[in-house]
Design a protein around this motif. Structure first.
Motif, PDB file in Angstrom:
ATOM      1  N   ILE A 108       3.207  -4.369   6.084  1.00  0.00           N
ATOM      2  CA  ILE A 108       2.006  -4.012   5.558  1.00  0.00           C
ATOM      3  C   ILE A 108       2.123  -3.455   4.290  1.00  0.00           C
ATOM      4  CG2 ILE A 108      -0.447  -3.177   5.467  1.00  0.00           C
ATOM      5  CD1 ILE A 108      -0.025  -4.005   8.432  1.00  0.00           C
ATOM      6  N   GLY A 109       2.875  -2.291   4.410  1.00  0.00           N
ATOM      7  CA  GLY A 109       2.982  -1.374   3.464  1.00  0.00           C
ATOM      8  C   GLY A 109       3.651  -1.901   2.133  1.00  0.00           C
ATOM      9  N   GLN A 110       4.686  -2.758   2.508  1.00  0.00           N
ATOM     10  CA  GLN A 110       5.517  -3.389   1.351  1.00  0.00           C
ATOM     11  C   GLN A 110       4.780  -4.492   0.863  1.00  0.00           C
ATOM     12  OE1 GLN A 110       9.137  -4.773   3.139  1.00  0.00           O
ATOM     13  NE2 GLN A 110      10.093  -2.786   3.318  1.00  0.00           N
ATOM     14  N   ALA A 111       3.959  -5.101   1.526  1.00  0.00           N
ATOM     15  CA  ALA A 111       3.136  -6.261   0.973  1.00  0.00           C
ATOM     16  C   ALA A 111       1.723  -5.547   0.004  1.00  0.00           C
ATOM     17  CB  ALA A 111       2.585  -6.928   1.790  1.00  0.00           C
ATOM     18  N   ALA A 112       1.564  -4.593   0.402  1.00  0.00           N
ATOM     19  CA  ALA A 112       0.482  -3.813  -0.447  1.00  0.00           C
ATOM     20  C   ALA A 112       1.078  -3.349  -1.585  1.00  0.00           C
ATOM     21  CB  ALA A 112      -0.130  -2.589   0.318  1.00  0.00           C
ATOM     22  N   GLN A 113       2.385  -2.877  -1.783  1.00  0.00           N
ATOM     23  CA  GLN A 113       2.952  -2.309  -2.944  1.00  0.00           C
ATOM     24  C   GLN A 113       3.532  -3.681  -3.822  1.00  0.00           C
ATOM     25  OE1 GLN A 113       6.467  -0.272  -1.849  1.00  0.00           O
ATOM     26  NE2 GLN A 113       5.417   1.445  -0.904  1.00  0.00           N
ATOM     27  N   LYS A 114       3.735  -4.716  -3.184  1.00  0.00           N
ATOM     28  CA  LYS A 114       4.034  -5.960  -3.814  1.00  0.00           C
ATOM     29  C   LYS A 114       2.796  -6.391  -4.797  1.00  0.00           C
ATOM     30  CE  LYS A 114       6.075 -10.440  -3.349  1.00  0.00           C
ATOM     31  NZ  LYS A 114       6.768 -11.465  -2.595  1.00  0.00           N
ATOM     32  N   GLU A 115       1.718  -6.288  -4.178  1.00  0.00           N
ATOM     33  CA  GLU A 115       0.368  -6.793  -5.005  1.00  0.00           C
ATOM     34  C   GLU A 115      -0.465  -5.630  -5.682  1.00  0.00           C
ATOM     35  OE1 GLU A 115      -1.975  -9.378  -2.314  1.00  0.00           O
ATOM     36  OE2 GLU A 115      -0.620  -9.713  -1.175  1.00  0.00           O
ATOM     37  N   ASN A 116       0.315  -4.525  -5.697  1.00  0.00           N
ATOM     38  CA  ASN A 116       0.006  -3.285  -6.730  1.00  0.00           C
ATOM     39  C   ASN A 116      -1.282  -2.992  -6.019  1.00  0.00           C
ATOM     40  OD1 ASN A 116       2.096  -3.665  -8.330  1.00  0.00           O
ATOM     41  ND2 ASN A 116       0.997  -5.151  -9.387  1.00  0.00           N
ATOM     42  N   PHE A 117      -1.425  -2.926  -4.813  1.00  0.00           N
ATOM     43  CA  PHE A 117      -2.776  -2.198  -4.385  1.00  0.00           C
ATOM     44  C   PHE A 117      -2.798  -0.778  -4.561  1.00  0.00           C
ATOM     45  CE2 PHE A 117      -3.723  -6.260  -2.125  1.00  0.00           C
ATOM     46  CZ  PHE A 117      -4.979  -6.080  -1.554  1.00  0.00           C
ATOM     47  N   GLY A 118      -1.605  -0.173  -4.610  1.00  0.00           N
ATOM     48  CA  GLY A 118      -1.573   1.338  -5.148  1.00  0.00           C
ATOM     49  C   GLY A 118      -2.489   1.432  -6.469  1.00  0.00           C
ATOM     50  N   GLU A 119      -2.630   0.643  -7.371  1.00  0.00           N
ATOM     51  CA  GLU A 119      -3.038   0.570  -8.628  1.00  0.00           C
ATOM     52  C   GLU A 119      -4.724   0.496  -8.620  1.00  0.00           C
ATOM     53  OE1 GLU A 119      -1.173   1.909 -10.883  1.00  0.00           O
ATOM     54  OE2 GLU A 119       0.432   1.799  -9.533  1.00  0.00           O
ATOM     55  N   LYS A 120      -5.163   0.120  -7.429  1.00  0.00           N
ATOM     56  CA  LYS A 120      -6.585  -0.001  -7.356  1.00  0.00           C
ATOM     57  C   LYS A 120      -7.388   0.968  -7.651  1.00  0.00           C
ATOM     58  CE  LYS A 120      -6.530  -4.624  -4.936  1.00  0.00           C
ATOM     59  NZ  LYS A 120      -7.267  -5.333  -5.823  1.00  0.00           N
ATOM     60  N   ALA A 121      -8.699   0.914  -7.956  1.00  0.00           N
ATOM     61  CA  ALA A 121      -9.247   2.444  -8.354  1.00  0.00           C
ATOM     62  C   ALA A 121      -9.809   3.094  -7.069  1.00  0.00           C
ATOM     63  CB  ALA A 121     -10.556   2.126  -9.210  1.00  0.00           C
ATOM     64  N   GLU A 122     -10.122   2.139  -6.218  1.00  0.00           N
ATOM     65  CA  GLU A 122     -10.574   2.572  -4.797  1.00  0.00           C
ATOM     66  C   GLU A 122      -9.545   3.509  -4.090  1.00  0.00           C
ATOM     67  OE1 GLU A 122     -12.628   0.996  -0.632  1.00  0.00           O
ATOM     68  OE2 GLU A 122     -12.277  -0.261  -2.330  1.00  0.00           O
ATOM     69  N   PHE A 123      -8.366   3.035  -4.143  1.00  0.00           N
ATOM     70  CA  PHE A 123      -7.110   3.587  -3.381  1.00  0.00           C
ATOM     71  C   PHE A 123      -6.887   4.927  -4.220  1.00  0.00           C
ATOM     72  CE2 PHE A 123      -2.550   4.310  -3.468  1.00  0.00           C
ATOM     73  CZ  PHE A 123      -2.289   4.577  -2.297  1.00  0.00           C
ATOM     74  N   GLN A 124      -6.884   4.882  -5.387  1.00  0.00           N
ATOM     75  CA  GLN A 124      -6.438   5.869  -6.264  1.00  0.00           C
ATOM     76  C   GLN A 124      -7.744   7.117  -5.815  1.00  0.00           C
ATOM     77  OE1 GLN A 124      -3.605   6.787  -8.188  1.00  0.00           O
ATOM     78  NE2 GLN A 124      -2.921   4.776  -7.766  1.00  0.00           N
ATOM     79  N   GLU A 125      -8.798   6.862  -5.902  1.00  0.00           N
ATOM     80  CA  GLU A 125      -9.871   7.654  -5.448  1.00  0.00           C
ATOM     81  C   GLU A 125      -9.524   8.279  -4.292  1.00  0.00           C
ATOM     82  OE1 GLU A 125     -14.547   8.041  -5.125  1.00  0.00           O
ATOM     83  OE2 GLU A 125     -13.757   6.422  -6.043  1.00  0.00           O
TER      84      GLU A 125
END
Length: 325
Positions: A108-125
């Motif tokens: 799940i973590g790798q999939a999230a990284q691959k789809e750049n979920f770490g760049e989403k504003a909600e995640f960053q907040e």
């Protein structure tokens, strides 16, 4: 975090069955929500460990997920975050299930990284919020470790022990009876050489009866006045010659020993002192930080609120009068 919560619930469901089988009963000790929260916390803290890059492992490698290693140390770390009731079984008994969950977390973590979920504003907040919380916790921990040392705790205990004021206490037994006549009969048996302990076991109606009427050591303020006065007036080794009446009934009392109280040992007191010093230090530190900071509370003063309310009421009254006219 919903996916992590789901995985945490899966861990709980699996381990409930396994450990219920292991101990011969269902796991108990907390609500499902509490247990899920505890497991979720542990899984969250170990997600990064489950997705370490190849070559950065710690311990025996148990699995790889697209080249990222999951080690025995990762499984141990997750196991140690489980609630106590889920650690009744040894790690080896649930190791495979924990490894499966770490694999799930990794994909799940790798999939999230691959789809750049770490760049989403909600995640960053959320990441910034968590970062601030961790930073605050780390700051407090370091300051506490620096200021609340073993030497400070020992010095505080020594001060406490030096200032301790001893109090008189007695060790006594009693036989509680319903009537004065019954109490007089017991006193007569004692005067004739009867054994206090055996008489208490046979005749006392109080909860201490089966224990020979033993009340242990106590200070004067721990007993009702009539009982305390009689007990502290008795010499050690003697029993009362008259029944002592209290709201509980009639007592025959025997004093076994007299002594003065002593301060609790350092080992018994140190954690209490550590907690007190920590709370005091944190409060003082926060007060000092606030005093040195520029803090502006953007809220209206109470008198301003009252003025606004008065103006609103006057305006409302004036409009009502105009309508009447």
């Amino acid at each position: 975090m919903k996916s992590v919560h789901f995985l945490a619930f899966a861990v709980v469901a699996i381990l409930s069955l396994l450990i219920g089988y292991y101990v011969g009963t269902n796991a108990k000790g907390g609500s499902m929500n509490d247990i899920v929260a505890a497991v979720e916390s542990g899984m969250s803290s170990n997600t990064s460990a489950a997705m370490k890059n190849e070559g950065a492992s710690d311990g025996k490698v148990l699995a790889t997920v697209n080249g990222a290693e999951i080690t025995d140390a990762d499984v141990t770390a997750l196991y140690e975050t489980l609630p106590a009731q889920y650690r009744q079984a040894p790690k080896e008994f649930v190791e495979q299930q924990l490894l499966d969950q770490l694999v799930s977390m990794a994909v799940i973590g790798q999939a999230a990284q691959k789809e750049n979920f770490g760049e989403k504003a909600e995640f960053q907040e959320r990441l910034n919020t968590v970062r601030d919380q961790l930073l605050q916790e780390y700051y407090l921990k370091e300051k506490i470790d620096e200021m609340v040392t073993d030497e400070v705790i020992r010095a505080e205990y020594d001060k406490f022990a030096a200032e301790f004021k001893p109090d008189d206490e007695v060790q006594a037994r009693h036989i509680l009876l319903k009537t004065e006549q019954e109490a007089n009969d017991i006193i007569k048996l004692l005067d004739e050489g009867g054994d206090f302990v055996e008489l208490a076991k046979e005749y006392s109606t109080g909860p201490s009866g089966p224990n020979g009427g033993d009340l242990g050591y106590f200070t004067k303020d721990r007993m009702v006045p009539e009982f305390a006065t009689a007990a502290f007036d008795l010499p050690a080794g003697e029993h009362t010659k008259m029944p002592v009446k209290t709201k509980f009934g009639y007592h025959v009392i025997k004093v076994e020993d007299k002594r003065q109280t002593q301060p609790p040992a350092f080992e018994e007191k140190q954690e209490e002192i550590r907690g007190q010093k920590t709370n005091s230090m944190v409060t003082t530190m926060i007060d000092e930080l606030k005093a040195a900071a520029s803090i502006i509370l953007l809220t209206p003063k109470e008198d301003e609120k009252m003025e606004e309310k008065s103006e609103t009421e006057e305006k409302s009254g004036s409009e009502g009068a105009d309508k009447k006219d």
